[in-house]
Motif scaffolding. Structure first.
Motif, PDB file in Angstrom:
ATOM      1  N   VAL A 224       0.831  -1.214   0.000  1.00 42.60           N
ATOM      2  CA  VAL A 224       0.000   0.000   0.000  1.00 42.60           C
ATOM      3  C   VAL A 224       0.862   1.258   0.000  1.00 42.60           C
ATOM      4  N   PRO A 225       1.813   1.438   0.981  1.00 40.38           N
ATOM      5  CA  PRO A 225       2.648   2.648   0.916  1.00 40.38           C
ATOM      6  C   PRO A 225       3.538   2.687  -0.330  1.00 40.38           C
ATOM      7  N   LEU A 226       3.923   1.528  -0.869  1.00 38.21           N
ATOM      8  CA  LEU A 226       4.730   1.533  -2.088  1.00 38.21           C
ATOM      9  C   LEU A 226       3.923   2.111  -3.259  1.00 38.21           C
ATOM     10  N   LYS A 227       2.668   1.688  -3.405  1.00 37.98           N
ATOM     11  CA  LYS A 227       1.827   2.229  -4.479  1.00 37.98           C
ATOM     12  C   LYS A 227       1.589   3.722  -4.291  1.00 37.98           C
ATOM     13  N   ALA A 228       1.406   4.154  -3.024  1.00 33.23           N
ATOM     14  CA  ALA A 228       1.210   5.586  -2.788  1.00 33.23           C
ATOM     15  C   ALA A 228       2.453   6.378  -3.183  1.00 33.23           C
ATOM     16  N   ALA A 229       3.634   5.846  -2.869  1.00 33.25           N
ATOM     17  CA  ALA A 229       4.872   6.533  -3.237  1.00 33.25           C
ATOM     18  C   ALA A 229       5.030   6.590  -4.757  1.00 33.25           C
ATOM     19  N   LEU A 230       4.699   5.510  -5.451  1.00 31.41           N
ATOM     20  CA  LEU A 230       4.803   5.517  -6.915  1.00 31.41           C
ATOM     21  C   LEU A 230       3.818   6.503  -7.541  1.00 31.41           C
ATOM     22  N   ASN A 231       2.629   6.637  -6.948  1.00 36.83           N
ATOM     23  CA  ASN A 231       1.676   7.637  -7.447  1.00 36.83           C
ATOM     24  C   ASN A 231       2.229   9.045  -7.263  1.00 36.83           C
ATOM     25  N   ASN A 232       2.878   9.308  -6.086  1.00 43.39           N
ATOM     26  CA  ASN A 232       3.452  10.638  -5.850  1.00 43.39           C
ATOM     27  C   ASN A 232       4.591  10.936  -6.814  1.00 43.39           C
ATOM     28  N   LEU A 233       5.300   9.889  -7.264  1.00 43.66           N
ATOM     29  CA  LEU A 233       6.454  10.060  -8.154  1.00 43.66           C
ATOM     30  C   LEU A 233       6.077   9.786  -9.605  1.00 43.66           C
ATOM     31  N   GLY A 234       4.792   9.851  -9.920  1.00 47.15           N
ATOM     32  CA  GLY A 234       4.350   9.525 -11.280  1.00 47.15           C
ATOM     33  C   GLY A 234       4.999  10.397 -12.338  1.00 47.15           C
ATOM     34  N   ALA A 235       5.106  11.708 -12.079  1.00 45.46           N
ATOM     35  CA  ALA A 235       5.669  12.631 -13.086  1.00 45.46           C
ATOM     36  C   ALA A 235       7.138  12.344 -13.367  1.00 45.46           C
ATOM     37  N   PRO A 236       8.036  12.313 -12.329  1.00 46.65           N
ATOM     38  CA  PRO A 236       9.442  12.031 -12.655  1.00 46.65           C
ATOM     39  C   PRO A 236       9.662  10.639 -13.238  1.00 46.65           C
ATOM     40  N   ILE A 237       8.826   9.672 -12.845  1.00 45.97           N
ATOM     41  CA  ILE A 237       8.965   8.328 -13.424  1.00 45.97           C
ATOM     42  C   ILE A 237       8.659   8.368 -14.918  1.00 45.97           C
ATOM     43  N   GLU A 238       7.620   9.103 -15.268  1.00 44.69           N
ATOM     44  CA  GLU A 238       7.249   9.199 -16.682  1.00 44.69           C
ATOM     45  C   GLU A 238       8.265  10.004 -17.479  1.00 44.69           C
ATOM     46  N   ASP A 239       8.767  11.093 -16.866  1.00 43.74           N
ATOM     47  CA  ASP A 239       9.720  11.950 -17.583  1.00 43.74           C
ATOM     48  C   ASP A 239      11.021  11.227 -17.865  1.00 43.74           C
ATOM     49  N   THR A 240      11.496  10.404 -16.928  1.00 40.65           N
ATOM     50  CA  THR A 240      12.792   9.743 -17.087  1.00 40.65           C
ATOM     51  C   THR A 240      12.682   8.369 -17.724  1.00 40.65           C
ATOM     52  N   GLY A 241      11.462   7.882 -17.916  1.00 39.96           N
ATOM     53  CA  GLY A 241      11.292   6.549 -18.473  1.00 39.96           C
ATOM     54  C   GLY A 241      11.724   5.454 -17.504  1.00 39.96           C
ATOM     55  N   ALA A 242      11.560   5.729 -16.218  1.00 40.20           N
ATOM     56  CA  ALA A 242      12.007   4.773 -15.202  1.00 40.20           C
ATOM     57  C   ALA A 242      11.085   3.560 -15.145  1.00 40.20           C
ATOM     58  N   THR A 243      11.683   2.422 -14.797  1.00 39.60           N
ATOM     59  CA  THR A 243      10.931   1.181 -14.603  1.00 39.60           C
ATOM     60  C   THR A 243      11.095   0.745 -13.145  1.00 39.60           C
ATOM     61  N   VAL A 244       9.972   0.630 -12.438  1.00 45.71           N
ATOM     62  CA  VAL A 244       9.994   0.234 -11.018  1.00 45.71           C
ATOM     63  C   VAL A 244       9.253  -1.090 -10.876  1.00 45.71           C
ATOM     64  N   THR A 245       9.959  -2.105 -10.397  1.00 43.67           N
ATOM     65  CA  THR A 245       9.366  -3.418 -10.139  1.00 43.67           C
ATOM     66  C   THR A 245       9.504  -3.750  -8.659  1.00 43.67           C
ATOM     67  N   SER A 246       8.749  -4.765  -8.216  1.00 47.50           N
ATOM     68  CA  SER A 246       8.814  -5.132  -6.791  1.00 47.50           C
ATOM     69  C   SER A 246       8.385  -6.570  -6.596  1.00 47.50           C
ATOM     70  N   ASP A 247       8.864  -7.155  -5.534  1.00 48.14           N
ATOM     71  CA  ASP A 247       8.365  -8.452  -5.099  1.00 48.14           C
ATOM     72  C   ASP A 247       6.999  -8.264  -4.462  1.00 48.14           C
ATOM     73  N   ASP A 248       6.348  -9.389  -4.148  1.00 46.71           N
ATOM     74  CA  ASP A 248       5.096  -9.322  -3.396  1.00 46.71           C
ATOM     75  C   ASP A 248       5.451  -9.012  -1.947  1.00 46.71           C
ATOM     76  N   LEU A 249       5.175  -7.788  -1.507  1.00 45.67           N
ATOM     77  CA  LEU A 249       5.631  -7.335  -0.194  1.00 45.67           C
ATOM     78  C   LEU A 249       4.734  -7.883   0.913  1.00 45.67           C
ATOM     79  N   PRO A 250       5.286  -8.118   2.100  1.00 46.73           N
ATOM     80  CA  PRO A 250       4.516  -8.721   3.207  1.00 46.73           C
ATOM     81  C   PRO A 250       3.787  -7.670   4.028  1.00 46.73           C
ATOM     82  N   VAL A 251       3.051  -8.172   5.030  1.00 49.26           N
ATOM     83  CA  VAL A 251       2.399  -7.310   6.014  1.00 49.26           C
ATOM     84  C   VAL A 251       3.416  -6.974   7.098  1.00 49.26           C
TER      85      VAL A 251
END
Length: 528
Positions: A382-409
């Motif tokens: 949940v906090p990872l998705k929120a952080a990626l939403n906040n960084l949507g603009a720089p991720i799109e501008d730089t063409g960054a690729t962000v991947t992740s494992d299935d994170l635990p509770v």
């Protein structure tokens, strides 16, 4: 240099005096030695009594009584011989002569047995002389009377036993009777003496056994006395003293006089009591000082919160005005300003914005763990998705690729974990290489914690700077190359440590590009 965290050794207790200085083992050793001595004496007396009783029994049962029985057999044999000779002289019957011969055989057998008993006979020289006299008297009687009568029977017939031989028979047989009487009297006396010795032996044995019983009784009494006097009573005394201390009388002194072990133990316990009392009083004083410091800290925190409020409102308002009016000045009079003036205006606006950004970052840093820091069970995705939403603009501008494992509770604060992911991913995008950023958020279980990682393909960090990057306001690059306040990683460290974890950077391997940040977080509470 003295180590103030280690307590000093306890003082050596005052050694016991008098009987109290004797250890418990010495008490039992002393009493055991006395009891062993008594037992040894009683055993010696018992063995001696048994030996004497056995010797007396052997004398009476195995020697004197069989000898007396043989003497009786000799007496009966001699009497039978005398009767058989007189009957043979009167009747001239062969059966009487046969009775005489059998009586002689009985006498010879009895004398042989008596001779075998003679070496063990008490007063054997006297008894031997009496037996010899008896044998000599018997031989004289047979020689002077019996053999004469037997020899005259074939010629004199029934007249062989006449008045001429009667006086000889009376004289010689009286000697036999006298010898028998003396020997039997001696046997009776020896039997009486042996019986008396045997009785005395049994009495001595009874006395010895009584002594053993008395020794056992004394040993039991001594053991009870020692246990009561040197163990139970001192233990009860020490127990009472300890109970008094446990009930709150901390100034009650613990002191036991004996035995040495309990005296030393009470000394050590009393030393610990004094140490604990001293430390308790010192801890009470320290607690009072800590409460004063806590009160002062709460007051200081209140002032800091007031300062944070002022910083977030009053300090930012002038900065906004400076930036806003400077921009308005450029818009209205821009055609009248030269390039140098426009540059100055740009510097002013940039400085105001950077000052405002720095104030916001400092506020975020100070709020970690104080305001809105409640932790709950939360899915780390949940906090990872929120952080990626906040960084949507720089991720799109730089063409960054962000991947992740299935994170635990995990157990944490959503807003702070969002800021943690946002700062780390934002840094990976900011410090990128010529290639488009590739960022991966990984996780694995490490004991009782979850270990997260953020790996990128950026410019990397030299190993000599890995300790500095988590310090506040520490920058490895100039502001003209990379924007920022130098607080981001310090804020990440504070967030992770607030959650009970730690954060670090993997040392760069030769020839490997990019950076890997690792941090740990506690797992969420589950029903497993």
């Amino acid at each position: 240099m003295t180590d103030l965290t280690r307590p000093h050794p306890l003082p050596t207790p005052t050694p016991a005096t008098g009987f109290g200085k004797l250890p418990l083992g010495r008490w039992f050793l002393f009493s055991g030695a006395v009891v062993a001595l008594v037992f040894t004496l009683a055993a010696a007396i018992t063995i001696t009594s048994l030996m004497r009783t056995r010797a007396a029994r052997v004398d009476v049962v195995d020697v004197v009584d069989p000898a007396a029985l043989r003497v009786l057999e000799i007496s009966n044999a001699l009497t039978s011989q005398e009767s058989a000779v007189r009957a043979y002289g009167r009747t001239n019957e062969e059966t009487a002569l046969q009775d005489y011969r059998r009586a002689i055989a009985v006498e010879v057998s009895a004398l042989a047995v008596l001779g075998e008993l003679m070496p063990r006979m008490p007063e054997k020289s006297v008894v031997g002389a009496e037996v010899a006299r008896l044998k000599a008297a018997g031989d004289a009687w047979r020689r002077d009377y019996a053999e004469q009568v037997i020899a005259s029977v074939p010629t004199m017939k029934t007249e062989a036993s006449n008045r001429q031989n009667a006086p000889v028979n009376a004289a010689r047989f009286n000697e036999v009777r006298h010898s028998l009487a003396v020997l039997q009297a001696h046997m009776n006396r020896l039997h009486t003496m042996g019986s008396a010795r045997l009785e005395r032996g049994w009495q001595a044995l009874y006395v010895a056994l009584g002594g053993v019983a008395a020794a056992l009784l004394l040993a039991g009494i001594a053991a009870v006395f020692i246990v009561r006097h040197t163990v139970l009573r001192p233990l009860a005394e020490l127990n009472g003293q300890v109970r008094a201390v446990a009930q709150g009388d901390f100034d009650h002194k613990l002191k036991v006089e004996h035995p040495a072990e309990l005296a030393e133990l009470s000394g050590h316990v009393d030393a610990m009591r004094r140490r604990i009392l001293s430390e308790w009083r010192r801890a009470s004083e320290t607690q009072a000082k800590l409460e004063e410091q806590a009160t002062e800290l709460r007051r200081s925190n209140g002032e800091l919160e007031q300062f944070a409020y002022v910083a977030s409102h009053d300090l930012q308002e002038p900065l906004r005005k400076v930036a806003s009016f400077t921009q308005m000045l450029e818009q209205r009079y821009g055609d009248q300003l030269d390039d140098r003036a426009k540059q100055y205006i740009a510097f002013s606006v940039d400085g105001a914005k950077r000052m405002q950004l720095l104030i916001n970052d400092l506020l975020d840093f100070s709020r970690v763990g104080r305001i809105g820091g409640e932790q709950t069970r939360i899915d780390a995705n949940v906090p990872l998705k929120a952080a990626l939403n906040n960084l949507g603009a720089p991720i799109e501008d730089t063409g960054a690729t962000v991947t992740s494992d299935d994170l635990p509770v995990v157990h944490g604060n959503r807003a702070q974990l969002t800021q943690l992911f946002q700062n780390l991913i934002g840094n990976a995008i900011k410090f990128r290489s010529q290639e488009p950023p590739k960022i991966h958020i990984g996780v694995r279980r490490d004991g009782a914690m979850w270990e997260f990682s953020c790996t990128d393909n950026g410019i990397g960090i030299e190993s000599k700077y890995t300790d500095r990057i988590f310090l506040i306001f520490q920058r490895l690059h100039g502001r003209d190359a990379y924007a920022g306040t130098g607080i981001g990683l310090a804020l990440c460290k504070k967030i992770v440590e607030y959650h009970g974890g730690r954060i670090w950077v993997d040392d760069d391997e030769p020839g490997k590009a990019g950076t890997t940040f690792r941090w740990t977080l506690p797992p969420g509470e589950t029903d497993e």
